[in-house]
Design a protein around this motif. Structure first.
Motif, PDB file in Angstrom:
ATOM      1  N   PRO A 255       0.824  -1.219   0.000  1.00 45.03           N
ATOM      2  CA  PRO A 255       0.000   0.000   0.000  1.00 45.03           C
ATOM      3  C   PRO A 255       0.852   1.260   0.000  1.00 45.03           C
ATOM      4  CG  PRO A 255      -0.895  -1.608   1.532  1.00 45.03           C
ATOM      5  CD  PRO A 255       0.424  -2.149   1.082  1.00 45.03           C
ATOM      6  N   ALA A 256       1.992   1.216   0.711  1.00 44.11           N
ATOM      7  CA  ALA A 256       2.876   2.384   0.755  1.00 44.11           C
ATOM      8  C   ALA A 256       3.415   2.706  -0.638  1.00 44.11           C
ATOM      9  CB  ALA A 256       4.029   2.131   1.722  1.00 44.11           C
ATOM     10  N   ARG A 257       3.762   1.663  -1.395  1.00 42.53           N
ATOM     11  CA  ARG A 257       4.288   1.894  -2.736  1.00 42.53           C
ATOM     12  C   ARG A 257       3.208   2.442  -3.662  1.00 42.53           C
ATOM     13  NH1 ARG A 257       8.087   4.030  -5.521  1.00 42.53           N
ATOM     14  NH2 ARG A 257       8.509   3.064  -7.539  1.00 42.53           N
ATOM     15  N   ASN A 259       0.808   4.370  -2.803  1.00 42.42           N
ATOM     16  CA  ASN A 259       0.686   5.791  -2.463  1.00 42.42           C
ATOM     17  C   ASN A 259       1.816   6.601  -3.081  1.00 42.42           C
ATOM     18  OD1 ASN A 259      -1.660   5.495  -0.960  1.00 42.42           O
ATOM     19  ND2 ASN A 259      -0.571   5.138   0.974  1.00 42.42           N
ATOM     20  N   GLU A 260       3.026   6.037  -3.062  1.00 40.74           N
ATOM     21  CA  GLU A 260       4.168   6.725  -3.673  1.00 40.74           C
ATOM     22  C   GLU A 260       3.949   6.921  -5.169  1.00 40.74           C
ATOM     23  OE1 GLU A 260       7.782   5.046  -0.776  1.00 40.74           O
ATOM     24  OE2 GLU A 260       7.761   4.627  -2.924  1.00 40.74           O
ATOM     25  N   HIS A 262       1.204   7.249  -6.747  1.00 41.82           N
ATOM     26  CA  HIS A 262       0.235   8.338  -6.946  1.00 41.82           C
ATOM     27  C   HIS A 262       0.963   9.677  -7.002  1.00 41.82           C
ATOM     28  CE1 HIS A 262      -3.962   6.677  -6.449  1.00 41.82           C
ATOM     29  NE2 HIS A 262      -3.227   5.615  -6.195  1.00 41.82           N
ATOM     30  N   GLY A 263       1.878   9.890  -6.049  1.00 42.24           N
ATOM     31  CA  GLY A 263       2.628  11.143  -6.017  1.00 42.24           C
ATOM     32  C   GLY A 263       3.559  11.290  -7.206  1.00 42.24           C
ATOM     33  N   ASP A 290      -7.523   4.583 -11.019  1.00 44.15           N
ATOM     34  CA  ASP A 290      -7.482   5.474  -9.855  1.00 44.15           C
ATOM     35  C   ASP A 290      -6.826   6.808 -10.195  1.00 44.15           C
ATOM     36  OD1 ASP A 290      -8.677   3.542  -8.337  1.00 44.15           O
ATOM     37  OD2 ASP A 290      -6.822   2.847  -7.381  1.00 44.15           O
TER      38      ASP A 290
END
Length: 331
Positions: A255-257, A259-260, A262-263, A290
């Motif tokens: 999940p952290a990746r 989110n990264e 997305h940025g 997404d």
């Protein structure tokens, strides 16, 4: 260059049963099947090695491959027959680090002429999986790069990227080494191997020029891919690969990746999430939806499927170039 017409898997399997050696280049996966006459019996681990053996060996070699068309090479498990048949090979061409099952079998085969393509060029680290995801190689994100480098030094060879064939320059270096190995194994046909090597290297140099020219001026230099196979290609042409997962195409991103990514997509103005032909496109399509991005195919050329009929390494690499030009906004 004579573009070979790839044969669907079912037809290949049938040909292997009938023993038609003329189809051995797209062979069954049984290394025990010998070539006809006095041809050099070459066993290749997967498609990028098969292509080199066929192009350089020409009419003097009978090539079989351990990885069937359409099979994900990372997941390959060898049959007892394949393992036993390796001992009959005159030369084995493989790439250590891609297929552990093959690495082990080659080490136990007892074959004198074994060629590890990883030793024919220099392997590099393009970021490694850290905390379950791949940071990639992004000069604009120093922290991620340093973190990956630190992780890579934890063990000998850790983090070395094996996907050397996706850089035409490195692949040409490997081709030179394969040519010399064939000359050594079959000195009677050394002149032909040398000529074929020179021809192939020339084609790879032309491919490199096409990439340099085609990616020289782009709106963005960042591309997102589910499989972190394009580190060498990205480095060669001044691009940044952002892998959703790691070198294993079936790995699930954390999940952290996600989110990264997305940025990264917003900051870099990336337009496309790439997936490949031999792995699921679910993650790519979900992420693209997404982010409001497009999806596309970037083929890591680990295997040719029956959907790639009529294509070979050169043709698929040209298709990859076209896909990158479109995604990156090449001018």
């Amino acid at each position: 260059m004579n573009v070979r017409r790839l044969i669907p898997t079912a037809a290949v399997a049938g040909a292997a049963v009938l023993g038609l050696t003329t189809l051995s280049a797209c062979s069954s996966s049984d290394a025990a099947d010998r070539g006809s006459g006095d041809k050099l019996n070459v066993v290749a681990s997967f498609y990028p090695m098969q292509f080199l053996a066929e192009e350089i060996g020409g009419s003097h070699v009978s090539v079989t491959t351990l990885t069937k068309p359409g099979v994900e090479p990372h997941d390959l498990e060898l049959t007892p027959r394949q393992i036993g048949g390796l001992g009959d090979a005159d030369l084995i061409l493989f790439l250590k680090g891609i297929q552990p099952a093959v690495d082990d079998a080659v080490a136990q085969s007892g074959v004198e002429n074994t060629v590890d393509a990883a030793k024919l060029t220099t392997l590099e680290n393009h970021g490694t999986e850290v905390d379950g995801h791949d940071h990639g190689h992004d000069e604009g994100e120093e922290h991620a790069h340093e973190e990956g480098e630190e992780h890579a030094h934890e063990g000998e060879g850790a983090g070395a990227d094996p996907h050397i064939w996706l850089d035409p320059v490195k692949y040409a270096e490997v081709a030179e080494g394969v040519g010399k190995s064939l000359e050594k194994a079959d000195p009677d046909h050394a002149a032909d191997y040398r000529k074929n090597t020179d021809t192939l290297v020339g084609e790879l140099n032309a491919l490199n020029t096409a990439y340099e020219t085609g990616l020289k001026d782009t709106a963005t230099t960042t591309f997102i891919t589910t499989h972190s196979a394009f580190g060498y290609l990205a480095e060669r042409y001044g691009l940044t690969q952002e892998g959703i997962a790691g070198i294993d195409p079936e790995a699930e991103p954390s999940p952290a990746r996600i989110n990264e990514i997305h940025g990264v997509a917003e900051k870099s103005r990336a337009t496309t999430v790439f997936f490949e032909t031999l792995a699921s496109d679910k993650t790519a399509k979900t992420l693209a939806k997404d982010l409001g991005l497009k999806t596309g195919v970037l083929d890591p050329l680990e295997g040719i499927t029956d959907k790639s009929e009529g294509a070979d390494y050169i043709e698929v690499m040209k298709s990859n170039l076209a896909a990158l030009q479109k995604a990156l906004g090449a001018k």
